[in-house]
Design a protein around this motif. Structure first.
Motif, PDB file in Angstrom:
ATOM      1  N   ASP A 296       0.822  -1.215   0.000  1.00  9.86           N
ATOM      2  CA  ASP A 296       0.000   0.000   0.000  1.00  9.86           C
ATOM      3  C   ASP A 296       0.854   1.262   0.000  1.00  9.86           C
ATOM      4  O   ASP A 296       0.430   2.306  -0.532  1.00  9.86           O
ATOM      5  N   LEU A 297       2.057   1.179   0.578  1.00 10.44           N
ATOM      6  CA  LEU A 297       2.920   2.351   0.698  1.00 10.44           C
ATOM      7  C   LEU A 297       3.950   2.456  -0.425  1.00 10.44           C
ATOM      8  O   LEU A 297       4.854   3.295  -0.354  1.00 10.44           O
ATOM      9  N   LEU A 298       3.822   1.640  -1.457  1.00  6.43           N
ATOM     10  CA  LEU A 298       4.690   1.776  -2.621  1.00  6.43           C
ATOM     11  C   LEU A 298       4.348   3.054  -3.378  1.00  6.43           C
ATOM     12  O   LEU A 298       3.173   3.385  -3.562  1.00  6.43           O
ATOM     13  N   ALA A 299       5.364   3.758  -3.833  1.00  4.42           N
ATOM     14  CA  ALA A 299       5.157   4.926  -4.674  1.00  4.42           C
ATOM     15  C   ALA A 299       4.781   4.479  -6.083  1.00  4.42           C
ATOM     16  O   ALA A 299       4.986   3.320  -6.448  1.00  4.42           O
ATOM     17  N   PRO A 300       4.205   5.354  -6.903  1.00  6.55           N
ATOM     18  CA  PRO A 300       3.992   5.016  -8.316  1.00  6.55           C
ATOM     19  C   PRO A 300       5.305   4.561  -8.960  1.00  6.55           C
ATOM     20  O   PRO A 300       6.352   5.170  -8.740  1.00  6.55           O
ATOM     21  N   CYS A 301       5.241   3.499  -9.715  1.00  5.33           N
ATOM     22  CA  CYS A 301       6.421   2.841 -10.304  1.00  5.33           C
ATOM     23  C   CYS A 301       7.217   2.054  -9.266  1.00  5.33           C
ATOM     24  O   CYS A 301       8.282   1.518  -9.585  1.00  5.33           O
ATOM     25  N   GLY A 302       6.734   1.972  -8.034  1.00  3.18           N
ATOM     26  CA  GLY A 302       7.431   1.197  -7.013  1.00  3.18           C
ATOM     27  C   GLY A 302       7.286  -0.294  -7.245  1.00  3.18           C
ATOM     28  O   GLY A 302       6.363  -0.751  -7.931  1.00  3.18           O
ATOM     29  N   ARG A 303       8.196  -1.051  -6.651  1.00  2.00           N
ATOM     30  CA  ARG A 303       8.204  -2.500  -6.850  1.00  2.00           C
ATOM     31  C   ARG A 303       8.354  -3.234  -5.524  1.00  2.00           C
ATOM     32  O   ARG A 303       9.230  -2.883  -4.719  1.00  2.00           O
ATOM     33  N   ALA A 304       7.513  -4.221  -5.337  1.00  2.00           N
ATOM     34  CA  ALA A 304       7.650  -5.126  -4.203  1.00  2.00           C
ATOM     35  C   ALA A 304       8.431  -6.342  -4.679  1.00  2.00           C
ATOM     36  O   ALA A 304       8.003  -7.040  -5.605  1.00  2.00           O
ATOM     37  N   ILE A 305       9.595  -6.589  -4.073  1.00  2.00           N
ATOM     38  CA  ILE A 305      10.453  -7.702  -4.453  1.00  2.00           C
ATOM     39  C   ILE A 305      10.341  -8.773  -3.371  1.00  2.00           C
ATOM     40  O   ILE A 305      10.722  -8.555  -2.216  1.00  2.00           O
ATOM     41  N   LEU A 306       9.813  -9.924  -3.736  1.00  3.17           N
ATOM     42  CA  LEU A 306       9.558 -11.004  -2.784  1.00  3.17           C
ATOM     43  C   LEU A 306      10.571 -12.126  -2.998  1.00  3.17           C
ATOM     44  O   LEU A 306      10.728 -12.629  -4.112  1.00  3.17           O
ATOM     45  N   PHE A 307      11.258 -12.524  -1.925  1.00  4.53           N
ATOM     46  CA  PHE A 307      12.243 -13.594  -2.066  1.00  4.53           C
ATOM     47  C   PHE A 307      12.219 -14.569  -0.892  1.00  4.53           C
ATOM     48  O   PHE A 307      13.145 -15.370  -0.711  1.00  4.53           O
ATOM     49  N   GLY A 308      11.182 -14.533  -0.100  1.00  2.52           N
ATOM     50  CA  GLY A 308      11.069 -15.456   1.023  1.00  2.52           C
ATOM     51  C   GLY A 308       9.684 -15.397   1.632  1.00  2.52           C
ATOM     52  O   GLY A 308       8.839 -14.602   1.218  1.00  2.52           O
ATOM     53  N   ALA A 309       9.469 -16.261   2.602  1.00  3.25           N
ATOM     54  CA  ALA A 309       8.188 -16.301   3.308  1.00  3.25           C
ATOM     55  C   ALA A 309       8.441 -16.573   4.778  1.00  3.25           C
ATOM     56  O   ALA A 309       7.921 -17.519   5.364  1.00  3.25           O
ATOM     57  N   GLY A 310       9.289 -15.718   5.371  1.00  2.00           N
ATOM     58  CA  GLY A 310       9.682 -15.915   6.754  1.00  2.00           C
ATOM     59  C   GLY A 310       8.524 -15.933   7.728  1.00  2.00           C
ATOM     60  O   GLY A 310       8.588 -16.608   8.761  1.00  2.00           O
ATOM     61  N   ALA A 311       7.457 -15.207   7.402  1.00  4.90           N
ATOM     62  CA  ALA A 311       6.301 -15.159   8.309  1.00  4.90           C
ATOM     63  C   ALA A 311       5.592 -16.507   8.396  1.00  4.90           C
ATOM     64  O   ALA A 311       4.814 -16.729   9.328  1.00  4.90           O
ATOM     65  N   LEU A 312       5.844 -17.391   7.457  1.00  3.40           N
ATOM     66  CA  LEU A 312       5.199 -18.710   7.444  1.00  3.40           C
ATOM     67  C   LEU A 312       6.107 -19.819   7.958  1.00  3.40           C
ATOM     68  O   LEU A 312       5.771 -20.998   7.837  1.00  3.40           O
ATOM     69  N   THR A 313       7.245 -19.459   8.529  1.00  7.90           N
ATOM     70  CA  THR A 313       8.173 -20.472   9.027  1.00  7.90           C
ATOM     71  C   THR A 313       7.547 -21.249  10.180  1.00  7.90           C
ATOM     72  O   THR A 313       7.110 -20.659  11.166  1.00  7.90           O
TER      73      THR A 313
END
Length: 434
Positions: A296-313
């Motif tokens: 939600d807090l990404l700026a226009p043209c911002g990118r969310a880069i996902l490389f893990g799922a630590g919250a599901l450990t």
């Protein structure tokens, strides 16, 4: 508004004073330049060093049925004969990664699909043999200190590996520091620069900032003079990060995560202080309930880069094999109350995982990209380009956290699983021959 993606990993955005110094020896073509005394001597290539000796016995941790750390078994067997293109390394230090933990728990598809029952992705050690048919063998010597990345199999006292995946490391680094470097640094650089289009003075949100990848990402961000909000799971880690990055001139701020709602409020306050409308990059190894506030807090043209799922450990001691290829109702029917408690966070997190409306993405002008470094393993040219870019950044040696002896490797994994680790967890491998 223009969106920029930097694809040329070999092009540095640093000032001239930061360019040109060789931090890390690069592949077979540059092994001679690494400063190893052997690299400057005879060009005679070693062949099978143990021709007239008994086969080397390797000690290795194996898991035949992934699902729990307790299923790892320490075995001993003859080291396979070298193949053309390979060298043998006597391992002295092993770097642990969340991918190793998920491999052991049976939650890592790449390990499940492989024929290797020994986890492990990175190590440092001493070359003991080089096959005469190996490309680049003329520049690699028995006795050279190297770091290696392997597609599983590093939980071992000895590793046979293709020469291009071995590299010298700076002479003033320890084996432990070398083993802590490649996976976390390559992950951070590939995610931030190639996928995130990292630019100088960008604004970043980095989750799990005190972990191995998080620390590497912070160092890269500092080189690009970025503004950073880093999150950690324990308040004690905030002070550590503040001390290590005290010279960032107020551009780096660190907070402990307590809840998604309070985190979003803190992140919004950080952006207001910076006079910005949003983050350019969210570097996310958590996902779970913290994904949506960051997105939600990404700026226009911002990118969310996902490389893990630590919250599901899964919690320490959990048997995650019960989660494989089963429906939710069948899982519940198999679990005792104790097992339900150990897996409750994982199951709940999976069922409530965030979902995006793809039709809204173009209008929101945001991007979501996921990657896994293991799938880049066969792209050796890309690895070479990434290493060259890392060399230009001149990153200091990695932070080594707790170290464990080889016989206590399962305990080291559980320490990583606990979420209490800071820096890189390292396993030390001792050899009777010194």
């Amino acid at each position: 508004m223009l969106c920029h993606l930097r694809h040329n990993l070999g092009t540095s955005t640093l000032s001239p004073s930061h360019r040109g110094a060789r931090l890390f020896a690069l592949g077979p073509k540059a092994l001679q330049k690494a400063g190893s005394p052997r690299a400057k001597g005879s060009t005679t290539t070693m062949t099978q060093a143990a021709t007239n000796m008994q086969p080397t016995l390797q000690r290795l941790w194996e898991i035949d049925q992934p699902g729990a750390v307790s299923r790892l078994r320490l075995n001993e067997k003859p080291l396979p004969a070298l193949k053309p293109g390979q060298a043998t390394v006597q391992v002295h230090a092993i770097g642990l990664n969340m991918a190793d933990l998920f491999s052991v728990l049976g939650l890592y598809a790449a390990f499940q699909a492989s024929e290797n029952n020994t986890p492990g992705l990175e190590f440092a050690g001493i070359v003991t043999d080089v096959h005469s048919g190996s490309e680049g063998a003329n520049n690699l010597r028995v006795g050279d200190k190297v770091v290696g990345i392997t597609k599983f199999g590093a939980f071992s006292s000895h590793v046979n590996l293709k020469v291009p995946y071995l590299r010298h490391f700076p002479e003033n680094w320890t084996m432990e520091q070398a083993a802590a470097f490649p996976v976390q640094a390559l992950t951070a650089l590939y995610g931030l620069q190639m996928l995130g289009g990292l630019q100088p003075n960008a604004c970043l949100l980095i989750h799990s900032a005190a972990g191995g990848v998080g620390l590497a990402a912070l160092k890269i961000a500092r080189r690009f003079d970025c503004r950073v909000l880093g999150t950690v799971g324990d308040p004690s880690k905030v002070q550590l990060l503040q001390e290590r990055f005290s010279g960032s001139q107020g551009k780096m701020h660190f907070v402990a995560r307590t809840s998604p709602r309070s985190f979003k409020e803190e992140a919004s306050a950080f952006l207001r202080q910076q006079g910005l409308q949003g983050f350019d990059i969210v570097f996310d190894s958590l996902q779970g309930s913290y994904f949506q506030p960051g997105y939600d807090l990404l700026a226009p043209c911002g990118r969310a880069i996902l490389f893990g799922a630590g919250a599901l450990t899964p919690a320490v001691g959990a048997d995650a094999s019960l989660l494989s290829n089963r429906s939710f109702s069948s899982i519940i029917s198999l679990l005792s109350p104790a097992k339900i408690s150990a897996l409750l966070g994982t199951v709940t997190g999976y069922l409530t995982r965030p979902k995006l409306d793809l039709l809204k993405l173009p209008g929101e002008n945001k991007g979501v990209l996921g990657f896994n470094l293991i799938w880049l393993y066969e792209k050796i040219d890309m690895f070479e380009a990434l290493y060259q870019s890392l060399e230009g950044l001149q990153l200091e040696s990695p932070m080594v956290g707790r170290t464990f002896p080889f016989a206590e490797l399962p305990a080291a994994l559980e320490h990583l699983q606990s979420g209490q680790s800071v820096g890189k967890v390292i396993v030390q491998v001792k050899h009777h021959d010194g």
